[in-house]
Scaffold this motif. Structure first.
Motif, PDB file in Angstrom:
ATOM      1  N   CYS A 306       0.833  -1.210   0.000  1.00  0.00           N
ATOM      2  CA  CYS A 306       0.000   0.000   0.000  1.00  0.00           C
ATOM      3  C   CYS A 306       0.865   1.257   0.000  1.00  0.00           C
ATOM      4  O   CYS A 306       0.564   2.216  -0.721  1.00  0.00           O
ATOM      5  CB  CYS A 306      -0.963  -0.021   1.186  1.00  0.00           C
ATOM      6  SG  CYS A 306      -2.249  -1.263   0.977  1.00  0.00           S
ATOM      7  N   ASP A 307       1.947   1.259   0.779  1.00  0.00           N
ATOM      8  CA  ASP A 307       2.845   2.430   0.786  1.00  0.00           C
ATOM      9  C   ASP A 307       3.423   2.648  -0.604  1.00  0.00           C
ATOM     10  O   ASP A 307       3.462   3.770  -1.108  1.00  0.00           O
ATOM     11  CB  ASP A 307       3.996   2.242   1.790  1.00  0.00           C
ATOM     12  CG  ASP A 307       3.502   2.351   3.228  1.00  0.00           C
ATOM     13  OD1 ASP A 307       2.336   2.755   3.424  1.00  0.00           O
ATOM     14  OD2 ASP A 307       4.278   2.005   4.146  1.00  0.00           O
ATOM     15  N   ALA A 308       3.887   1.535  -1.200  1.00  0.00           N
ATOM     16  CA  ALA A 308       4.518   1.663  -2.523  1.00  0.00           C
ATOM     17  C   ALA A 308       3.504   2.126  -3.568  1.00  0.00           C
ATOM     18  O   ALA A 308       3.817   2.956  -4.418  1.00  0.00           O
ATOM     19  CB  ALA A 308       5.133   0.324  -2.930  1.00  0.00           C
ATOM     20  N   LEU A 309       2.284   1.617  -3.488  1.00  0.00           N
ATOM     21  CA  LEU A 309       1.269   2.027  -4.473  1.00  0.00           C
ATOM     22  C   LEU A 309       0.927   3.502  -4.312  1.00  0.00           C
ATOM     23  O   LEU A 309       0.801   4.240  -5.289  1.00  0.00           O
ATOM     24  CB  LEU A 309       0.005   1.173  -4.337  1.00  0.00           C
ATOM     25  CG  LEU A 309       0.097  -0.265  -4.840  1.00  0.00           C
ATOM     26  CD1 LEU A 309      -1.208  -1.003  -4.575  1.00  0.00           C
ATOM     27  CD2 LEU A 309       0.419  -0.317  -6.334  1.00  0.00           C
ATOM     28  N   VAL A 316      -5.093   3.757  -2.737  1.00  0.00           N
ATOM     29  CA  VAL A 316      -5.453   2.416  -2.278  1.00  0.00           C
ATOM     30  C   VAL A 316      -5.798   2.437  -0.794  1.00  0.00           C
ATOM     31  O   VAL A 316      -5.198   3.170  -0.008  1.00  0.00           O
ATOM     32  CB  VAL A 316      -4.285   1.426  -2.561  1.00  0.00           C
ATOM     33  CG1 VAL A 316      -3.042   1.780  -1.785  1.00  0.00           C
ATOM     34  CG2 VAL A 316      -4.673  -0.002  -2.294  1.00  0.00           C
ATOM     35  N   ARG A 317      -6.787   1.643  -0.434  1.00  0.00           N
ATOM     36  CA  ARG A 317      -7.153   1.515   0.986  1.00  0.00           C
ATOM     37  C   ARG A 317      -6.641   0.188   1.518  1.00  0.00           C
ATOM     38  O   ARG A 317      -6.979  -0.865   0.962  1.00  0.00           O
ATOM     39  CB  ARG A 317      -8.669   1.487   1.134  1.00  0.00           C
ATOM     40  CG  ARG A 317      -9.296   2.780   0.842  1.00  0.00           C
ATOM     41  CD  ARG A 317     -10.398   3.042   1.860  1.00  0.00           C
ATOM     42  NE  ARG A 317     -11.018   4.307   1.535  1.00  0.00           N
ATOM     43  CZ  ARG A 317     -12.314   4.523   1.604  1.00  0.00           C
ATOM     44  NH1 ARG A 317     -13.121   3.566   2.005  1.00  0.00           N
ATOM     45  NH2 ARG A 317     -12.810   5.695   1.302  1.00  0.00           N
ATOM     46  N   PRO A 318      -5.868   0.193   2.587  1.00  0.00           N
ATOM     47  CA  PRO A 318      -5.364  -1.079   3.123  1.00  0.00           C
ATOM     48  C   PRO A 318      -6.513  -1.954   3.619  1.00  0.00           C
ATOM     49  O   PRO A 318      -7.356  -1.490   4.378  1.00  0.00           O
ATOM     50  CB  PRO A 318      -4.469  -0.658   4.298  1.00  0.00           C
ATOM     51  CG  PRO A 318      -4.403   0.828   4.284  1.00  0.00           C
ATOM     52  CD  PRO A 318      -5.440   1.357   3.365  1.00  0.00           C
ATOM     53  N   TRP A 326      -6.798  -4.479  -3.251  1.00  0.00           N
ATOM     54  CA  TRP A 326      -7.666  -4.154  -4.397  1.00  0.00           C
ATOM     55  C   TRP A 326      -7.487  -2.665  -4.686  1.00  0.00           C
ATOM     56  O   TRP A 326      -7.718  -1.839  -3.795  1.00  0.00           O
ATOM     57  CB  TRP A 326      -9.096  -4.467  -3.979  1.00  0.00           C
ATOM     58  CG  TRP A 326     -10.204  -4.318  -4.976  1.00  0.00           C
ATOM     59  CD1 TRP A 326     -11.276  -3.474  -4.878  1.00  0.00           C
ATOM     60  CD2 TRP A 326     -10.439  -5.092  -6.167  1.00  0.00           C
ATOM     61  NE1 TRP A 326     -12.139  -3.668  -5.926  1.00  0.00           N
ATOM     62  CE2 TRP A 326     -11.646  -4.653  -6.735  1.00  0.00           C
ATOM     63  CE3 TRP A 326      -9.740  -6.120  -6.799  1.00  0.00           C
ATOM     64  CZ2 TRP A 326     -12.182  -5.190  -7.908  1.00  0.00           C
ATOM     65  CZ3 TRP A 326     -10.264  -6.658  -7.970  1.00  0.00           C
ATOM     66  CH2 TRP A 326     -11.468  -6.192  -8.516  1.00  0.00           C
ATOM     67  N   ALA A 327      -7.032  -2.365  -5.873  1.00  0.00           N
ATOM     68  CA  ALA A 327      -6.648  -0.979  -6.128  1.00  0.00           C
ATOM     69  C   ALA A 327      -7.175  -0.517  -7.482  1.00  0.00           C
ATOM     70  O   ALA A 327      -7.314  -1.322  -8.411  1.00  0.00           O
ATOM     71  CB  ALA A 327      -5.125  -0.860  -6.099  1.00  0.00           C
TER      72      ALA A 327
END
Ligand code: PLP
Length: 388
Positions: A306-309, A316-318, A326-327
């Motif tokens: 999530c951090d990288a995205l 994106v929601r963790p 899911w992004a």
């Protein structure tokens, strides 16, 4: 030789196609990182393997199992459901072993659907919720899961005549592919709806043991009245790293289980008893620590991803559960398939296009957290490198 018309109606299983593509790339020497299929990379817990090792040396396990399941297996499921979900199950009538959740889900279609019947299926959703009804000669009717509704279907939007013709409803929380968890009150509304229209609810509980940030997923059967209208499929595949073992259990409504059993006795010969004994070990409190440490591993990977995205501009929601992120597909790509194709070709990273889970999955992609940390990190680094 022509396949049956039933089979011709359904597309090839999406992951079968993907596997072919990955194999071709690897054969050509490309270092492919697969974050496609949700197949845990860690081994099955040692205590489960040990139980299997012992069980397999016992000759009594070598014969045909019964489709009812061993008494000790059913006892272990009863104890687990009581301890973990606060759900009381009668092991004689409310528990049947399944050869994986996929088997149970598929066979429920054959057990309950006739041509012309409808099955309500979450969209996006596990592909067997649609392929199963088709293969049974019936029709899946999609219930869109929208982000603005927390990825739960709008039951009020189901048309009256569709609800009347529907015999099954597939739900799955924690959810594949969206990672959503069930909001308070939703299962209660499902029970009411199912009662009103005489629908059998099939709750797919394949991901209940994988959750983070203090969240504990409930069983659908803990909802008042749920056992009157529903069954639940609980799988050991994901939570216990046992995808290859093919071990699950169908629990809940006794009449529905009797019907499923009647079908199964004509189709398969039950779950290998040594696997049932291994499941007894997996479901015992002794395995809780293993589950906790797997969740610590997935939450670490989730945060890495999530951090990288976010770093590459993907909003994106963790997720609070499951092994999936899911992004939304980044801008500039006409479809989820085009984006995943681009990432595969340019970064040699396999993602799942949201559209393979149904039309409402278009515009999204799924990352599975089932590769070692360094490979997950390398994958998101490569994705970053091809963005912008
Ligand atoms: C929602 C869902 N249900 C069922 C399954 C299949 O589980 P099993 O391995 O027990 O057949 C999967 C596997 O990906 C899944 O995502």
């Amino acid at each position: 030789m022509r396949p049956s018309k039933r089979l011709e109606r359904i597309p090839p299983y999406a992951f079968a196609e993907l596997e072919r593509k990955i194999a071709a790339k690897r054969a050509a020497g490309v270092d492919v990182i697969s974050l496609g299929i949700g197949d845990p990379d860690r081994p099955t817990p040692a205590l489960v393997v040990e139980a299997m090792r012992e069980a397999v040396t016992e000759a009594e396990t070598h014969r045909y199992p019964t489709n009812r399941g061993r008494e000790d297996f059913r006892g272990a499921v009863r104890d687990f459901y009581a301890r973990r979900f606060d759900v009381a199950l009668d092991p004689d009538t409310e528990i049947i072993p399944a050869i994986g959740a996929k088997e149970a889900i598929f066979n429920l279609n054959l057990a309950f659907l006739d041509p012309g019947d409808y099955a309500l299926a979450a969209d996006p959703g596990y592909p067997v919720y649609t392929a199963g009804p088709w293969l049974a000669g019936a029709e899946p009717v999609l219930m869109a899961l929208q982000p603005e509704h927390g990825f739960i279907p709008d039951l009020g939007a189901i048309e009256e005549d569709v609800a009347r013709r529907a015999k099954l409803m597939y739900l799955n929380y924690p959810n594949n592919p969206t990672g959503a968890v069930v909001p308070d009150g939703f299962f209660e509304r499902v029970v009411e709806f199912a009662r009103a229209y005489d629908i059998l609810v099939v709750h797919d509980n394949s991901y209940s043991e994988i959750s983070f940030d203090g969240y504990r997923a409930p069983s659908f059967l803990a909802t008042p009245g749920a056992k009157e209208v529903g069954v639940e499929v609980f799988s050991l595949s994901k939570g216990y790293n046992m995808t290859g073992w093919r071990c699950a259990v169908l629990v809940g409504n006794a009449a529905a289980l009797e019907t499923y059993w009647r079908l199964k006795t004509n189709i398969d010969s039950g779950l290998f008893e040594a696997i049932q004994l291994a499941a007894v070990a997996a479901l015992s409190p002794d395995a809780d620590e293993e589950v906790t440490s797997m969740n610590a591993l997935y939450v670490r990977r989730r945060d890495l991803v999530c951090d990288a995205l976010r770093g590459i501009g993907v909003d994106v929601r963790p997720p609070r559960a499951t092994i999936y992120v899911w992004a939304p597909v980044p801008e500039g790509f006409p479809s989820s398939e085009a984006y995943c194709e681009h990432v595969l070709e340019r970064a040699a990273v396999v993602l799942s296009p949201g559209a393979i889970y149904g039309p409402a999955g278009e515009g999204w992609f799924r990352i599975s957290l089932t590769a070692p940390d360094d490979r997950v990190l390398e994958a998101v680094r490569r994705m970053g490198a091809i963005t912008g």
